[in-house]
Write a protein that holds these residues in place. Structure first.
Motif, PDB file in Angstrom:
ATOM      1  N   VAL A  18       0.885  -1.186   0.114  1.00  0.00           N
ATOM      2  CA  VAL A  18       0.027  -0.023   0.061  1.00  0.00           C
ATOM      3  C   VAL A  18       0.902   1.368  -0.043  1.00  0.00           C
ATOM      4  O   VAL A  18       2.164   1.196   0.268  1.00  0.00           O
ATOM      5  CB  VAL A  18      -0.826   0.125   1.023  1.00  0.00           C
ATOM      6  N   GLN A  19       0.248   2.424  -0.365  1.00  0.00           N
ATOM      7  CA  GLN A  19       1.088   3.655  -0.537  1.00  0.00           C
ATOM      8  C   GLN A  19       1.817   4.063   0.794  1.00  0.00           C
ATOM      9  O   GLN A  19       2.858   4.537   0.908  1.00  0.00           O
ATOM     10  CB  GLN A  19       0.126   4.688  -0.937  1.00  0.00           C
ATOM     11  N   GLY A  20       1.152   3.722   1.902  1.00  0.00           N
ATOM     12  CA  GLY A  20       1.713   4.022   3.438  1.00  0.00           C
ATOM     13  C   GLY A  20       3.027   3.281   3.563  1.00  0.00           C
ATOM     14  O   GLY A  20       3.542   3.578   4.655  1.00  0.00           O
ATOM     15  N   ASP A  21       3.406   2.168   2.554  1.00  0.00           N
ATOM     16  CA  ASP A  21       4.636   1.359   3.130  1.00  0.00           C
ATOM     17  C   ASP A  21       5.953   1.991   2.820  1.00  0.00           C
ATOM     18  O   ASP A  21       6.984   1.210   2.906  1.00  0.00           O
ATOM     19  CB  ASP A  21       4.435  -0.058   2.310  1.00  0.00           C
ATOM     20  N   ALA A  22       5.946   2.967   2.139  1.00  0.00           N
ATOM     21  CA  ALA A  22       7.305   3.686   1.629  1.00  0.00           C
ATOM     22  C   ALA A  22       8.234   3.861   2.737  1.00  0.00           C
ATOM     23  O   ALA A  22       9.405   3.484   2.306  1.00  0.00           O
ATOM     24  CB  ALA A  22       7.105   5.225   0.961  1.00  0.00           C
ATOM     25  N   THR A  54       8.942   6.297  -2.206  1.00  0.00           N
ATOM     26  CA  THR A  54       7.394   7.032  -2.336  1.00  0.00           C
ATOM     27  C   THR A  54       7.105   6.833  -3.946  1.00  0.00           C
ATOM     28  O   THR A  54       5.994   6.560  -4.438  1.00  0.00           O
ATOM     29  CB  THR A  54       7.228   8.209  -1.807  1.00  0.00           C
ATOM     30  N   GLU A  55       8.018   7.250  -4.859  1.00  0.00           N
ATOM     31  CA  GLU A  55       7.933   7.272  -6.161  1.00  0.00           C
ATOM     32  C   GLU A  55       7.578   5.915  -6.951  1.00  0.00           C
ATOM     33  O   GLU A  55       6.984   5.639  -7.650  1.00  0.00           O
ATOM     34  CB  GLU A  55       9.248   7.996  -6.836  1.00  0.00           C
ATOM     35  N   LEU A  57       6.959   3.196  -5.298  1.00  0.00           N
ATOM     36  CA  LEU A  57       5.487   2.515  -4.983  1.00  0.00           C
ATOM     37  C   LEU A  57       4.086   3.141  -5.796  1.00  0.00           C
ATOM     38  O   LEU A  57       3.466   2.483  -5.986  1.00  0.00           O
ATOM     39  CB  LEU A  57       5.234   2.947  -3.306  1.00  0.00           C
ATOM     40  N   GLU A  58       4.271   4.509  -6.173  1.00  0.00           N
ATOM     41  CA  GLU A  58       3.494   5.004  -6.816  1.00  0.00           C
ATOM     42  C   GLU A  58       3.284   4.354  -8.355  1.00  0.00           C
ATOM     43  O   GLU A  58       2.207   4.118  -8.841  1.00  0.00           O
ATOM     44  CB  GLU A  58       3.558   6.602  -6.976  1.00  0.00           C
ATOM     45  N   LEU A  61       1.847   0.765  -7.627  1.00  0.00           N
ATOM     46  CA  LEU A  61       0.291   0.927  -7.516  1.00  0.00           C
ATOM     47  C   LEU A  61      -0.217   1.129  -8.552  1.00  0.00           C
ATOM     48  O   LEU A  61      -1.565   0.737  -8.956  1.00  0.00           O
ATOM     49  CB  LEU A  61       0.107   1.581  -6.225  1.00  0.00           C
ATOM     50  N   ARG A  62       0.283   1.958  -9.557  1.00  0.00           N
ATOM     51  CA  ARG A  62      -0.519   2.285 -10.913  1.00  0.00           C
ATOM     52  C   ARG A  62      -0.402   1.213 -11.657  1.00  0.00           C
ATOM     53  O   ARG A  62      -1.602   0.724 -12.282  1.00  0.00           O
ATOM     54  CB  ARG A  62       0.433   3.545 -11.636  1.00  0.00           C
TER      55      ARG A  62
END
Length: 187
Positions: A18-22, A54-55, A57-58, A61-62
């Motif tokens: 999930v995004q919060g995993d960065a 963060t980048e 993971l984005e 997830l995309r």
């Protein structure tokens, strides 16, 4: 796609990324940088920063939302990320296949985590994603990963010269596949 969280072994769970995993993933990569270096592509210093993760993971997830990959993490009962596993290059239609990649933290080796995660991902790939087969590759020297794949029902399908660019050079790899089912593909 609904993917459940499941315990693998020793209080470690397999759950969707999930995004919060960065931040936790960044810490895991920093902690395991030397451990993973021989087995992974060259990583620039920016990869080991919160901004870099963060980048990344984005992007992951995309690709997940577009159906191209499914990313998971292995998380200890203390919330620490101790590994990751991904199905990438998902192709449906007549191919119904994907590539498998995974890693486990240095201090979590030989606890059955890699095998447990691979088995569960194979089940999810068959039952939820609808894949027919999964392919995996290891550099020739990665005997431990080859053992995991063989224990999890992957068959050796050959050797590919200069297959992956790992740790700054093109490396020969052993190729493996696991056939998940022989039903007709959902078109």
């Amino acid at each position: 796609m609904n993917i459940e969280t499941e315990e693998i072994a020793h209080g470690v769970i397999l759950r969707p990324l999930v995004q919060g995993d960065a931040e936790a993933l960044c810490a895991a990569y920093v902690e395991n940088r030397k451990h993973l270096e021989p087995w992974e592509p060259y990583r620039p210093d920016s990869f080991f920063t919160l901004e870099g993760q963060t980048e990344r993971l984005e992007g992951l997830l995309r690709q997940f939302s577009e159906g191209g990959l499914v990313p998971w993490v292995l998380e200890s009962d203390g919330g620490r990320i101790v590994g990751a596993i991904t199905l990438s290059g998902i192709s449906m239609g007549p191919f119904c296949s994907a590539y498998l990649g995974y890693w486990v933290a240095a201090d979590q080796q030989n606890r059955g985590l890699a095998g447990g995660a691979v088995e569960r991902v194979c089940r999810i790939a068959r039952d939820t994603v609808g894949l027919h087969r999964i392919e995996a590759s290891t550099i020739i020297e990665n005997i431990a990963s080859q053992r995991v794949l063989k224990r999890c029902g992957f068959d050796s399908i050959g050797m590919a010269p200069s297959y992956l660019h790992i740790n700054g050079e093109w490396r020969d790899c052993c190729l493996f596949q696991r056939i998940l089912h022989n039903a007709d593909p959902a078109m």
